[in-house]
Every structure is written in structure tokens, then in C-alpha cells.
Design a protein around this motif. Structure first.
Motif, PDB file in Angstrom:
ATOM      1  N   VAL A  12       0.834  -1.203   0.000  1.00  0.00           N
ATOM      2  CA  VAL A  12       0.000   0.000   0.000  1.00  0.00           C
ATOM      3  C   VAL A  12       0.872   1.258   0.000  1.00  0.00           C
ATOM      4  CG1 VAL A  12      -1.632   1.348   1.370  1.00  0.00           C
ATOM      5  CG2 VAL A  12      -1.984  -1.096   1.079  1.00  0.00           C
ATOM      6  N   GLN A  13       2.000   1.203   0.694  1.00  0.00           N
ATOM      7  CA  GLN A  13       2.896   2.356   0.728  1.00  0.00           C
ATOM      8  C   GLN A  13       3.529   2.635  -0.630  1.00  0.00           C
ATOM      9  OE1 GLN A  13       5.601   1.322   3.916  1.00  0.00           O
ATOM     10  NE2 GLN A  13       4.284   2.210   5.468  1.00  0.00           N
ATOM     11  N   ILE A  36      -4.734   0.129  -5.573  1.00  0.00           N
ATOM     12  CA  ILE A  36      -5.320  -0.594  -4.451  1.00  0.00           C
ATOM     13  C   ILE A  36      -6.517   0.196  -3.938  1.00  0.00           C
ATOM     14  CG2 ILE A  36      -4.966  -1.529  -2.139  1.00  0.00           C
ATOM     15  CD1 ILE A  36      -2.031  -1.866  -2.829  1.00  0.00           C
ATOM     16  N   LEU A  94      -8.778  -3.173   1.119  1.00  0.00           N
ATOM     17  CA  LEU A  94      -8.061  -4.323   1.646  1.00  0.00           C
ATOM     18  C   LEU A  94      -8.966  -5.171   2.521  1.00  0.00           C
ATOM     19  CD1 LEU A  94      -5.922  -1.617   2.013  1.00  0.00           C
ATOM     20  CD2 LEU A  94      -4.366  -3.550   2.246  1.00  0.00           C
ATOM     21  N   ILE A 133      -3.087   3.861   6.153  1.00  0.00           N
ATOM     22  CA  ILE A 133      -3.892   3.172   5.144  1.00  0.00           C
ATOM     23  C   ILE A 133      -5.249   3.872   5.038  1.00  0.00           C
ATOM     24  CG2 ILE A 133      -5.039   1.007   4.515  1.00  0.00           C
ATOM     25  CD1 ILE A 133      -2.800  -0.497   5.907  1.00  0.00           C
ATOM     26  N   GLN A 141      -7.412   3.500   2.487  1.00  0.00           N
ATOM     27  CA  GLN A 141      -8.417   2.714   1.778  1.00  0.00           C
ATOM     28  C   GLN A 141      -9.351   2.012   2.765  1.00  0.00           C
ATOM     29  OE1 GLN A 141      -5.152   2.612   1.237  1.00  0.00           O
ATOM     30  NE2 GLN A 141      -4.663   2.452  -0.948  1.00  0.00           N
ATOM     31  N   THR A 164     -10.932  -0.812   4.724  1.00  0.00           N
ATOM     32  CA  THR A 164     -10.258  -2.056   5.117  1.00  0.00           C
ATOM     33  C   THR A 164     -11.194  -2.884   5.984  1.00  0.00           C
ATOM     34  OG1 THR A 164      -8.110  -0.924   5.085  1.00  0.00           O
ATOM     35  CG2 THR A 164      -8.227  -3.032   6.251  1.00  0.00           C
TER      36      THR A 164
END
Length: 298
Positions: free
Chosen positions: A119-120, A126, A129, A229, A231, A233
Motif C-alpha cells: 500500500v505504501q 489498491i 483491503l 492506510i 483505503q 479495510t
């Protein structure tokens, strides 16, 4: 589900394997999935076959990219120490050169650091997750000493390690370990599971990926990284989830879920029947749990 042919791509002069699963007799729909298999004796992308079959049997039509990490399955197996960054770089290249479209990453167990590193590196491909059975919170937030990692690696990379691996790939050991550490039900440790592991461990060069995991090269403090993060998840924890490491043995599944969700900016969570390998042990429940989350991206 029909067996998908193995396909290959080249990364850093290594031959890397993957499967592309698609619904039978219909067109793929929705966002693709990228699966990250766990590391262990005999483990590879074959870990996900039961999940893929269940996914399509329920009528879902997303494409599924199922790669073998370097050192596993049908990918090349250089005799080196692997880190989460190495595998993340492999998957980053795979995303950019093969997939070339946004995906939802589904990662099993202690390979979570690979997903974090990925992800980084990748901002655009992406979309979300799914963390299946992530490690105990005290484990994922504690860095092991570098000297300790190197010491364990040197011991395992010796002739002793070779002998240990030959013992560890025996059906008797694999069954005992699976019952003690992975599955909630002894009956779930079936012939399909054991036969897959035995076949996957036949090539003893696969031991280097396993030894890299056992040496703890993935053991860092990832708490701060998880807060980055952005996104959506989904965290899925087994109702009888446990930890192999001493640090996490006192943690309850509820505590694990709470700690992860407190750290993830867009986290949500659920508990399912089973222990530590939910996509395999509780496949039907796992598919049912993640389907609404994935549908949100379509």
C-alpha cells in the motif's frame, strides 16, 4: 471450478507464477481481487483454491489474481532471505505490469506486513483491503531485534535447517502443527489440506521463504503504518483466533479486532467461526462476509 492455467511474468530476472481466475461461461464483472497467500511449509497460491471455487459457486463474477510469492509454489526459489519489502516490490510490479487496474487486496494472516508495504508503494491500484486473520496486535506492533533475526536465519540456513525442513514437511508434523496452531476444528485438517502442503514442500528450496518467515524479518512495529492506510479495510478475525507468538497469547479475538479498528482510518471488522485460516477452514462464511464489502466497489 476449472483449474486455471499457470501463467508467468519476469521480475528482477526471476520467473514468477500466477493464476487468473474468471467466472466460467460468463464475463468478469466488478473490481478484481489480488490474493496474498500465507508463508509456511508447503504453502503457496494453492491455499486460495477452495476460496476461489466457493466465490464463483456463489455467483460472484470478479476476476481473481492469485500469484505465487517468490520462493513459493511455481515461482523461482532463490536461496536468499526474503523480507516483506521484497514480496511487496514483486507484487507492486505485478500490479503495474500484469493487472494494470485497481484491485482489492485480500491478505492472509502474518503476510499483512507485505500488504502494508504494498500500500505504501502503490497509491492508485489498491482500492481496498481485506485482512483475513491478521496477527495478534502485540505481534504486529513489536519489532524483533535485528541480531535475533540474523541469528535465527543463520541457524536455519545451515545443514540443521535443511534437516528440520525435511522433518517439518512430513504429514505427521503438518497435521499436528495445523491442529495446534491453525484450525479451530481438528476435523477441518483434512486430506486436501495435508496433501497440498506435502506437494508444496516437495522442493526443499522452498524452505528459504519459510525460514525467512521464522527468522522474523517481518516482525516490525507496523502500528503507525496502519494509520496511513486510507483505503476501506475489512478486518476478519476468527472466533477462536490464537497467536503462535508468546506476545499475543493473552489477547482475545475481540481485543484484536478492537485494536486494529482503532488504528485503521477506514476500518470495519467482523468475527467468523474458525481460528486462524478462515478462507480455508470457514470458506463459506468467509465468502459471505466479504461479498458485501467487495460489492461496494462495483
Amino acid at each position: 471450478m476449472q483449474q486455471s492455467p499457470t501463467q508467468f511474468y519476469t521480475w528482477q530476472n526471476y520467473r514468477c507464477a500466477y493464476e487468473l481466475h474468471q467466472p466460467i461461461n460468463s464475463i468478469s464483472e466488478g473490481i478484481p481481487l489480488l490474493l496474498i497467500h500465507p508463508i509456511g511449509v508447503g504453502l503457496s497460491r494453492q491455499f486460495w483454491q477452495r476460496f476461489c471455487g466457493e466465490w464463483y459457486s456463489k455467483g460472484h463474477r470478479n476476476s481473481i489474481y492469485n500469484p505465487d510469492l517468490l520462493g513459493c509454489g511455481e515461482s523461482d526459489m532463490p536461496s536468499v532471505a526474503y523480507t516483506p519489502k521484497d514480496w511487496a516490490e514483486q507484487l507492486h510490479y505485478f500490479l503495474q505490469s500484469v493487472v494494470q487496474k485497481p484491485v482489492i487486496v485480500v491478505v492472509q494472516g502474518a503476510l499483512l506486513p507485505v500488504a502494508i508495504e504494498l500500500v505504501q508503494k502503490e497509491l492508485n491500484l489498491i482500492a481496498g483491503l481485506i485482512l483475513a486473520g491478521p496477527p495478534a496486535w502485540p505481534v504486529i506492533t513489536k519489532k524483533s531485534a535485528v541480531w535475533q533475526q540474523k541469528l535465527i536465519w543463520n541457524i536455519l540456513a545451515s545443514p540443521f535447517g535443511n534437516a528440520f525442513y525435511r522433518y517439518a514437511r512430513s504429514p505427521r508434523f503438518l497435521r499436528s502443527f495445523s491442529i495446534r496452531q491453525l484450525f479451530g476444528s481438528e476435523d477441518a485438517v483434512d486430506a486436501e489440506w495435508l496433501n497440498t502442503l506435502v506437494a508444496g514442500a516437495e522442493n526443499t528450496t522452498s524452505r528459504y521463504a519459510v525460514f525467512s518467515f521464522l527468522a522474523g524479518f517481518w516482525r516490525q512495529n507496523y502500528a503507525k503504518n496502519l494509520t496511513y492506510i486510507k483505503q476501506p479495510t475489512l478486518v476478519i478475525v476468527g472466533e477462536t483466533a490464537s497467536s503462535i507468538s508468546e506476545e499475543g497469547k493473552q489477547e482475545t479475538p475481540d481485543e484484536r479486532l478492537t485494536d486494529y479498528l482503532a488504528c485503521l482510518p477506514q476500518g470495519r471488522g467482523i468475527k467468523l467461526p474458525g481460528r486462524n485460516v478462515l478462507p480455508y477452514e470457514s470458506t463459506g462464511e468467509f465468502v459471505k462476509a466479504i461479498a458485501p464489502f467487495i460489492a461496494e466497489f462495483s
